[in-house]
Design an enzyme around this catalytic site. Sequence first.
Site, PDB file in Angstrom:
ATOM      1  N   SER A 160       0.873  -1.183   0.000  1.00  0.00           N
ATOM      2  CA  SER A 160       0.000   0.000   0.000  1.00  0.00           C
ATOM      3  C   SER A 160       0.905   1.226   0.000  1.00  0.00           C
ATOM      4  O   SER A 160       2.061   1.145   0.434  1.00  0.00           O
ATOM      5  CB  SER A 160      -0.859  -0.003   1.269  1.00  0.00           C
ATOM      6  N   TYR A 173      -2.710  -1.036  10.385  1.00  0.00           N
ATOM      7  CA  TYR A 173      -2.609  -1.260   8.940  1.00  0.00           C
ATOM      8  C   TYR A 173      -1.269  -0.719   8.405  1.00  0.00           C
ATOM      9  O   TYR A 173      -0.547  -1.422   7.679  1.00  0.00           O
ATOM     10  CB  TYR A 173      -3.776  -0.555   8.240  1.00  0.00           C
TER      11      TYR A 173
HETATM   12  P1  NAP Z   1     -11.309  -6.480  -0.510  1.00  0.00           P
HETATM   13  O1  NAP Z   1     -12.117  -6.175  -1.715  1.00  0.00           O
HETATM   14  O2  NAP Z   1     -11.901  -6.317   0.834  1.00  0.00           O
HETATM   15  O3  NAP Z   1     -10.751  -7.980  -0.670  1.00  0.00           O
HETATM   16  C1  NAP Z   1     -10.072  -8.629   0.368  1.00  0.00           C
HETATM   17  C2  NAP Z   1      -9.831 -10.052  -0.036  1.00  0.00           C
HETATM   18  O4  NAP Z   1      -9.028 -10.695   0.974  1.00  0.00           O
HETATM   19  C3  NAP Z   1     -11.096 -10.888  -0.168  1.00  0.00           C
HETATM   20  O5  NAP Z   1     -10.940 -11.772  -1.251  1.00  0.00           O
HETATM   21  C4  NAP Z   1     -11.149 -11.677   1.140  1.00  0.00           C
HETATM   22  O6  NAP Z   1     -11.819 -12.943   1.011  1.00  0.00           O
HETATM   23  C5  NAP Z   1      -9.668 -11.903   1.367  1.00  0.00           C
HETATM   24  N1  NAP Z   1      -9.305 -12.201   2.745  1.00  0.00           N
HETATM   25  C6  NAP Z   1      -9.520 -11.472   3.869  1.00  0.00           C
HETATM   26  N2  NAP Z   1      -9.004 -12.080   4.942  1.00  0.00           N
HETATM   27  C7  NAP Z   1      -8.436 -13.213   4.496  1.00  0.00           C
HETATM   28  C8  NAP Z   1      -7.741 -14.285   5.113  1.00  0.00           C
HETATM   29  N3  NAP Z   1      -7.513 -14.305   6.446  1.00  0.00           N
HETATM   30  N4  NAP Z   1      -7.300 -15.314   4.334  1.00  0.00           N
HETATM   31  C9  NAP Z   1      -7.529 -15.326   3.000  1.00  0.00           C
HETATM   32  N5  NAP Z   1      -8.169 -14.330   2.356  1.00  0.00           N
HETATM   33  C10 NAP Z   1      -8.618 -13.305   3.101  1.00  0.00           C
HETATM   34  O7  NAP Z   1      -9.972  -5.600  -0.466  1.00  0.00           O
HETATM   35  P2  NAP Z   1      -9.014  -4.995  -1.606  1.00  0.00           P
HETATM   36  O8  NAP Z   1      -9.165  -3.536  -1.595  1.00  0.00           O
HETATM   37  O9  NAP Z   1      -9.149  -5.733  -2.871  1.00  0.00           O
HETATM   38  O10 NAP Z   1      -7.597  -5.306  -0.926  1.00  0.00           O
HETATM   39  C11 NAP Z   1      -6.673  -6.242  -1.435  1.00  0.00           C
HETATM   40  C12 NAP Z   1      -5.284  -5.851  -0.954  1.00  0.00           C
HETATM   41  O11 NAP Z   1      -4.932  -4.583  -1.487  1.00  0.00           O
HETATM   42  C13 NAP Z   1      -5.150  -5.728   0.560  1.00  0.00           C
HETATM   43  O12 NAP Z   1      -3.893  -6.243   0.977  1.00  0.00           O
HETATM   44  C14 NAP Z   1      -5.193  -4.224   0.787  1.00  0.00           C
HETATM   45  O13 NAP Z   1      -4.518  -3.827   1.951  1.00  0.00           O
HETATM   46  C15 NAP Z   1      -4.464  -3.755  -0.459  1.00  0.00           C
HETATM   47  N6  NAP Z   1      -4.712  -2.351  -0.790  1.00  0.00           N
HETATM   48  C16 NAP Z   1      -5.965  -1.927  -1.169  1.00  0.00           C
HETATM   49  C17 NAP Z   1      -6.164  -0.598  -1.496  1.00  0.00           C
HETATM   50  C18 NAP Z   1      -7.489  -0.067  -1.960  1.00  0.00           C
HETATM   51  O14 NAP Z   1      -7.608   1.162  -2.117  1.00  0.00           O
HETATM   52  N7  NAP Z   1      -8.484  -0.888  -2.219  1.00  0.00           N
HETATM   53  C19 NAP Z   1      -5.105   0.314  -1.411  1.00  0.00           C
HETATM   54  C20 NAP Z   1      -3.855  -0.151  -1.004  1.00  0.00           C
HETATM   55  C21 NAP Z   1      -3.671  -1.478  -0.710  1.00  0.00           C
HETATM   56  P3  NAP Z   1     -13.425 -13.094   1.222  1.00  0.00           P
HETATM   57  O15 NAP Z   1     -14.067 -12.309   0.077  1.00  0.00           O
HETATM   58  O16 NAP Z   1     -13.675 -14.561   1.102  1.00  0.00           O
HETATM   59  O17 NAP Z   1     -13.734 -12.509   2.563  1.00  0.00           O
END
Ligand code: NAP
Length: 275
Positions: A160, A173
């Site tokens: 991130s 985080y």
């Molecule tokens: P998201 O839509 O909430 O997706 C999270 C995913 O992680 C889901 O597939 C969830 O599975 C899975 N998950 C959660 N806990 C888990 C566990 N203990 N074991 C296995 N899978 C697990 O979030 P996202 O925004 O796509 O985030 C993905 C990554 O990008 C994260 O590391 C986040 O920190 C990073 N990120 C996101 C942003 C942003 O703006 N969106 C910015 C910077 C970094 P289920 O659906 O089955 O619950």
Amino acid sequence: MKSVSRLACVDRLKNQVVLVTGASSGIGRGIALAMADEGARVVVNHIRDRASAEEVVREIRSKGTDALVLEADVSREDHVEVMFASAVREFGTVDILVNNAGIQRDAPVHEMTFQEWQAVIDVNLTGAFLCSREAVREFRRRGLIPERSIAAGKIIFISSVHQVIPWSGHCNYAASKGGLMQFMKSLAQEVARDRIRVNGIAPGAIRTDINRESWEDPAALESLLKLIPLNRIGEPRDIGSVAVWLASDESDYVHGATIFVDGGMALYPGFSSGG
Ligand code: NAP
């Protein structure tokens, strides 16, 4: 203007197997689909939302490649070991790991529970360790297959911008993502001699469920856009296209690097008019 998808090549990952953690939604889903567009077979990991994971598998199969759902909690050692053993049994090996699964449990420190702290460190940081360890073991066991890739394996960390930008109200985080950055770099140093490439992507604000409240409400979106010089929120495909490149042999001399995919968010936008 050409769109990202129209610029995409095909088959850069043909015959390779990618395991994407947290691929049932958001960025992980975007990466899984982008890798499938390049011919990779995909292991779609998730923890709760099986229906969405199965939908991702259906989309991937409609592209003419194969995919498989593996439910596992990345913060559980036993789950991760079983997940990798199942992936290798079903697809023969794993060539690429994307450590994407991540969560937020936001609170000011004086109100943050130990569980909120621990859950974020467990999933975001320890989960990446457990999956990387299994991947490195598998890459070393299998060794190099030059007709498939000039690397024995590739690991991509989805970090991130908060691996470097402090984030009040989100100390757990930011600490997990800062830790991930140092883990990524140290691992890159450690496994280079095994021809294993390790890199990171630091997304800015990407439109997913994790940050829905910051883009669904117009006033919140307007205030978010002040932090993004390119003046748009990112989409999962913005991350997918970079992940494909990092996984492909086109980036073979890129190692231990983090690519910021953030529309300029890490450029101190407050100084854009001279400070
Ligand atoms: P998201 O839509 O909430 O997706 C999270 C995913 O992680 C889901 O597939 C969830 O599975 C899975 N998950 C959660 N806990 C888990 C566990 N203990 N074991 C296995 N899978 C697990 O979030 P996202 O925004 O796509 O985030 C993905 C990554 O990008 C994260 O590391 C986040 O920190 C990073 N990120 C996101 C942003 C942003 O703006 N969106 C910015 C910077 C970094 P289920 O659906 O089955 O619950």
